[in-house]
Write a protein that holds these residues in place. Structure first.
Motif, PDB file in Angstrom:
ATOM      1  N   THR A 137       0.836  -1.198   0.000  1.00 39.14           N
ATOM      2  CA  THR A 137       0.000   0.000   0.000  1.00 39.14           C
ATOM      3  C   THR A 137       0.875   1.254   0.000  1.00 39.14           C
ATOM      4  OG1 THR A 137      -0.149   0.455   2.389  1.00 39.14           O
ATOM      5  CG2 THR A 137      -1.545  -1.327   1.529  1.00 39.14           C
ATOM      6  N   THR A 138       0.219   2.400   0.081  1.00 39.90           N
ATOM      7  CA  THR A 138       0.941   3.672   0.133  1.00 39.90           C
ATOM      8  C   THR A 138       1.784   3.821   1.398  1.00 39.90           C
ATOM      9  OG1 THR A 138      -1.113   4.623   1.014  1.00 39.90           O
ATOM     10  CG2 THR A 138      -0.643   4.995  -1.317  1.00 39.90           C
ATOM     11  N   HIS A 139       1.612   2.930   2.358  1.00 41.13           N
ATOM     12  CA  HIS A 139       2.442   3.018   3.563  1.00 41.13           C
ATOM     13  C   HIS A 139       3.847   2.501   3.323  1.00 41.13           C
ATOM     14  CE1 HIS A 139      -0.482   4.327   6.702  1.00 41.13           C
ATOM     15  NE2 HIS A 139      -1.290   4.059   5.694  1.00 41.13           N
ATOM     16  N   SER A 140       4.067   1.796   2.199  1.00 42.90           N
ATOM     17  CA  SER A 140       5.437   1.520   1.775  1.00 42.90           C
ATOM     18  C   SER A 140       5.555   1.957   0.322  1.00 42.90           C
ATOM     19  CB  SER A 140       5.839   0.059   2.011  1.00 42.90           C
ATOM     20  OG  SER A 140       5.111  -0.853   1.227  1.00 42.90           O
ATOM     21  N   ASP A 141       5.652   1.038  -0.630  1.00 40.23           N
ATOM     22  CA  ASP A 141       5.905   1.463  -2.009  1.00 40.23           C
ATOM     23  C   ASP A 141       4.742   1.164  -2.956  1.00 40.23           C
ATOM     24  OD1 ASP A 141       6.293  -1.255  -1.792  1.00 40.23           O
ATOM     25  OD2 ASP A 141       8.063  -1.317  -3.071  1.00 40.23           O
ATOM     26  N   SER A 184     -11.267 -13.424  -0.367  1.00 36.48           N
ATOM     27  CA  SER A 184     -11.932 -13.573   0.933  1.00 36.48           C
ATOM     28  C   SER A 184     -11.028 -13.213   2.105  1.00 36.48           C
ATOM     29  CB  SER A 184     -12.431 -15.010   1.110  1.00 36.48           C
ATOM     30  OG  SER A 184     -11.351 -15.932   1.053  1.00 36.48           O
ATOM     31  N   ALA A 185      -9.723 -13.290   1.893  1.00 37.01           N
ATOM     32  CA  ALA A 185      -8.761 -12.935   2.945  1.00 37.01           C
ATOM     33  C   ALA A 185      -7.503 -12.404   2.287  1.00 37.01           C
ATOM     34  CB  ALA A 185      -8.436 -14.147   3.823  1.00 37.01           C
ATOM     35  N   LEU A 186      -6.890 -11.416   2.910  1.00 38.80           N
ATOM     36  CA  LEU A 186      -5.663 -10.853   2.342  1.00 38.80           C
ATOM     37  C   LEU A 186      -4.693 -10.466   3.455  1.00 38.80           C
ATOM     38  CD1 LEU A 186      -5.524  -7.488   2.678  1.00 38.80           C
ATOM     39  CD2 LEU A 186      -7.387  -7.628   1.032  1.00 38.80           C
ATOM     40  N   ALA A 187      -3.446 -10.351   3.068  1.00 36.91           N
ATOM     41  CA  ALA A 187      -2.403  -9.901   3.994  1.00 36.91           C
ATOM     42  C   ALA A 187      -1.754  -8.651   3.429  1.00 36.91           C
ATOM     43  CB  ALA A 187      -1.353 -10.990   4.213  1.00 36.91           C
ATOM     44  N   ILE A 188      -1.783  -7.574   4.198  1.00 35.82           N
ATOM     45  CA  ILE A 188      -1.017  -6.377   3.865  1.00 35.82           C
ATOM     46  C   ILE A 188       0.418  -6.633   4.320  1.00 35.82           C
ATOM     47  CG2 ILE A 188      -0.682  -3.925   4.337  1.00 35.82           C
ATOM     48  CD1 ILE A 188      -3.161  -4.521   2.634  1.00 35.82           C
ATOM     49  N   THR A 189       1.351  -6.595   3.354  1.00 36.29           N
ATOM     50  CA  THR A 189       2.754  -6.923   3.646  1.00 36.29           C
ATOM     51  C   THR A 189       3.657  -5.777   3.212  1.00 36.29           C
ATOM     52  OG1 THR A 189       2.906  -8.096   1.525  1.00 36.29           O
ATOM     53  CG2 THR A 189       2.400  -9.421   3.479  1.00 36.29           C
ATOM     54  N   ASP A 190       3.409  -4.604   3.748  1.00 34.90           N
ATOM     55  CA  ASP A 190       4.247  -3.459   3.397  1.00 34.90           C
ATOM     56  C   ASP A 190       5.681  -3.684   3.840  1.00 34.90           C
ATOM     57  OD1 ASP A 190       2.614  -1.622   1.989  1.00 34.90           O
ATOM     58  OD2 ASP A 190       1.552  -1.144   3.846  1.00 34.90           O
ATOM     59  N   HIS A 191       6.602  -3.022   3.155  1.00 36.39           N
ATOM     60  CA  HIS A 191       8.017  -3.165   3.456  1.00 36.39           C
ATOM     61  C   HIS A 191       8.367  -2.418   4.751  1.00 36.39           C
ATOM     62  CE1 HIS A 191       9.082  -4.909  -0.452  1.00 36.39           C
ATOM     63  NE2 HIS A 191       8.251  -4.024  -0.994  1.00 36.39           N
ATOM     64  N   ASP A 192       8.799  -3.153   5.751  1.00 30.32           N
ATOM     65  CA  ASP A 192       9.415  -2.590   6.951  1.00 30.32           C
ATOM     66  C   ASP A 192       8.494  -1.666   7.757  1.00 30.32           C
ATOM     67  OD1 ASP A 192      11.625  -3.783   5.709  1.00 30.32           O
ATOM     68  OD2 ASP A 192      12.316  -1.894   4.853  1.00 30.32           O
ATOM     69  N   ILE A 193       7.170  -1.802   7.599  1.00 27.63           N
ATOM     70  CA  ILE A 193       6.276  -0.900   8.314  1.00 27.63           C
ATOM     71  C   ILE A 193       4.892  -1.540   8.455  1.00 27.63           C
ATOM     72  CG2 ILE A 193       5.382   0.338   6.284  1.00 27.63           C
ATOM     73  CD1 ILE A 193       5.848   2.967   7.923  1.00 27.63           C
ATOM     74  N   THR A 194       4.216  -1.255   9.574  1.00 21.34           N
ATOM     75  CA  THR A 194       2.904  -1.859   9.835  1.00 21.34           C
ATOM     76  C   THR A 194       1.793  -0.819   9.986  1.00 21.34           C
ATOM     77  OG1 THR A 194       3.297  -1.856  12.240  1.00 21.34           O
ATOM     78  CG2 THR A 194       3.974  -3.828  11.011  1.00 21.34           C
ATOM     79  N   THR A 195       2.079   0.437   9.684  1.00 14.11           N
ATOM     80  CA  THR A 195       1.124   1.511   9.964  1.00 14.11           C
ATOM     81  C   THR A 195      -0.124   1.469   9.086  1.00 14.11           C
ATOM     82  OG1 THR A 195       2.410   2.965   8.509  1.00 14.11           O
ATOM     83  CG2 THR A 195       2.855   3.096  10.883  1.00 14.11           C
ATOM     84  N   LEU A 242      15.506  -0.447   9.761  1.00 15.58           N
ATOM     85  CA  LEU A 242      15.522  -0.653   8.312  1.00 15.58           C
ATOM     86  C   LEU A 242      15.085   0.607   7.583  1.00 15.58           C
ATOM     87  CD1 LEU A 242      14.038  -4.255   7.943  1.00 15.58           C
ATOM     88  CD2 LEU A 242      16.432  -3.544   7.997  1.00 15.58           C
ATOM     89  N   ARG A 243      14.070   1.278   8.105  1.00 18.44           N
ATOM     90  CA  ARG A 243      13.620   2.518   7.456  1.00 18.44           C
ATOM     91  C   ARG A 243      14.697   3.597   7.569  1.00 18.44           C
ATOM     92  NH1 ARG A 243       8.950   1.138  10.337  1.00 18.44           N
ATOM     93  NH2 ARG A 243       8.968   3.011  11.628  1.00 18.44           N
ATOM     94  N   GLU A 244      15.388   3.647   8.697  1.00 20.84           N
ATOM     95  CA  GLU A 244      16.488   4.602   8.850  1.00 20.84           C
ATOM     96  C   GLU A 244      17.589   4.312   7.843  1.00 20.84           C
ATOM     97  OE1 GLU A 244      17.422   4.077  12.943  1.00 20.84           O
ATOM     98  OE2 GLU A 244      15.949   5.556  13.654  1.00 20.84           O
ATOM     99  N   GLY A 245      17.826   3.022   7.583  1.00 23.87           N
ATOM    100  CA  GLY A 245      18.815   2.655   6.572  1.00 23.87           C
ATOM    101  C   GLY A 245      18.427   3.157   5.196  1.00 23.87           C
ATOM    102  N   GLY A 247      11.450   4.353  -0.532  1.00 28.05           N
ATOM    103  CA  GLY A 247      12.368   3.489  -1.252  1.00 28.05           C
ATOM    104  C   GLY A 247      12.519   3.870  -2.710  1.00 28.05           C
ATOM    105  N   ARG A 248      13.233   3.023  -3.431  1.00 23.11           N
ATOM    106  CA  ARG A 248      13.504   3.293  -4.845  1.00 23.11           C
ATOM    107  C   ARG A 248      12.236   3.425  -5.697  1.00 23.11           C
ATOM    108  NH1 ARG A 248      17.491  -1.334  -6.537  1.00 23.11           N
ATOM    109  NH2 ARG A 248      16.158  -2.436  -5.032  1.00 23.11           N
ATOM    110  N   PRO A 249      11.161   2.673  -5.425  1.00 22.79           N
ATOM    111  CA  PRO A 249       9.958   2.876  -6.243  1.00 22.79           C
ATOM    112  C   PRO A 249       9.415   4.299  -6.166  1.00 22.79           C
ATOM    113  CG  PRO A 249       9.839   0.763  -5.148  1.00 22.79           C
ATOM    114  CD  PRO A 249      11.032   1.478  -4.569  1.00 22.79           C
ATOM    115  N   HIS A 250       9.602   4.951  -5.013  1.00 20.04           N
ATOM    116  CA  HIS A 250       9.157   6.352  -4.907  1.00 20.04           C
ATOM    117  C   HIS A 250      10.047   7.264  -5.748  1.00 20.04           C
ATOM    118  CE1 HIS A 250       7.709   4.585  -0.967  1.00 20.04           C
ATOM    119  NE2 HIS A 250       6.611   4.943  -1.591  1.00 20.04           N
TER     120      HIS A 250
END
Length: 282
Positions: free
Chosen positions: A10-14, A32-43, A95-98, A132-135
């Motif tokens: 989602t927009t919370h990562s890339d 019917s079910a999904l997992a949000i798997t953003d990079h290095d963030i759970t917001t 990781l986000r600081e990196g 990240g790079r996609p942004h």
């Protein structure tokens, strides 16, 4: 037959769609079910959970963590995490600081190549703390330096290109450990991306299982039928759980749709009870 999708950004990562928009797309696709798997963030999870309750879709708390395997990256997906866990979020912050240390170096290289771009512009596009790079690719698209995200990576951002800067990343055993410490299942993401000598993926997967790996992403948008069969066999051989997902990002991967990937992806919902049984035994 109902489908699930356990790899979405989602927009919370890339990704380019908000958590609520991703859930809406999933509903339209019959997920019917999904997992949000953003990079290095759970917001993004609270918004997704609320949207899921409104549309009758189960939301599985997830994460995608990049690790360093040799000279390449190895990604580990985490599911059913205690996503508000303080220790997990402190680790993800590193990781986000990196990324924030790396990204300005990429911008400097792009500027040296004569491109008018600033890190403030990239952070504004990202809209969250996971940048990240996609942004960077999206800003290059907005400035019409490139026409697609793929072109941005092919010309500037991919390993070996003019603006590539390597990341400081944890070892796979650490990424797995972070997920396990937060009560989650650890799954090897898109195994086709893992760079190993011919025929040694099984050895690597066996090693990772010994370090706590629970499963492998068998069903994936770009897997061929032959690859899917091979990874299914690998999971069976090693006693690993089977998962799958589209790896939806929106704008940066415009040919991949929620739930259906490139059109033929189908992650069967009968996989989900096995995952729930496994996490209940942790």
């Amino acid at each position: 037959m109902s489908r699930i999708d356990l790899h979405l950004h989602t927009t919370h990562s890339d990704g380019s769609q908000s958590p609520a928009e991703v859930v809406r797309l999933a509903h339209e696709a019959g997920v019917s079910a999904l997992a949000i798997t953003d990079h290095d963030i759970t917001t993004g999870l609270p918004e997704a959970i609320t949207a899921g309750q409104e549309l009758g879709i189960e939301i599985i708390p997830g994460i995608e963590i990049s690790s360093r395997h040799g000279e390449s990256e190895l990604h580990v997906l985490g599911y059913f995490l205690k996503w508000e866990d303080a220790q997990l979020n402190a680790r993800l912050m590193t990781l986000r600081e990196g990324r924030h240390r790396r990204n300005p170096k990429i911008i400097e290289l792009l500027q040296a190549a004569g491109i008018d771009i600033t890190y403030d512009e990239v952070r504004a596009v990202a809209g969250s703390d996971s940048v990240g790079r996609p942004h960077i690719a999206r800003v290059l698209m907005e400035k019409k330096v490139v026409t697609t995200a793929k072109e941005a990576f092919d010309r500037f951002l991919a390993e070996g290109k003019a603006a590539y800067v390597p990341r400081d990343l944890p070892a796979p055993v650490d990424a797995i450990g972070w997920i396990k410490d937060a009560g989650g299942l650890a799954v090897l993401a898109h195994p086709t991306w893992v760079k190993t000598p011919e025929g040694t993926l099984t050895d690597l997967a066996r090693q990772l299982k010994g370090q706590g790996l629970d499963g492998v992403e068998v069903h994936y948008s770009t897997h061929t039928p032959r690859q899917t069969r091979a990874y299914l066999s690998l999971a069976k051989q090693l006693g690993l759980l089977v998962t799958g997902g589209s790896d939806f990002h929106g704008m940066t991967k415009p040919d991949i749709e929620v739930g259906t990937g490139k059109g033929s992806l189908h992650v069967p919902d009968h996989l989900l009870p096995k995952l729930k049984d496994a996490v209940a035994r942790l």
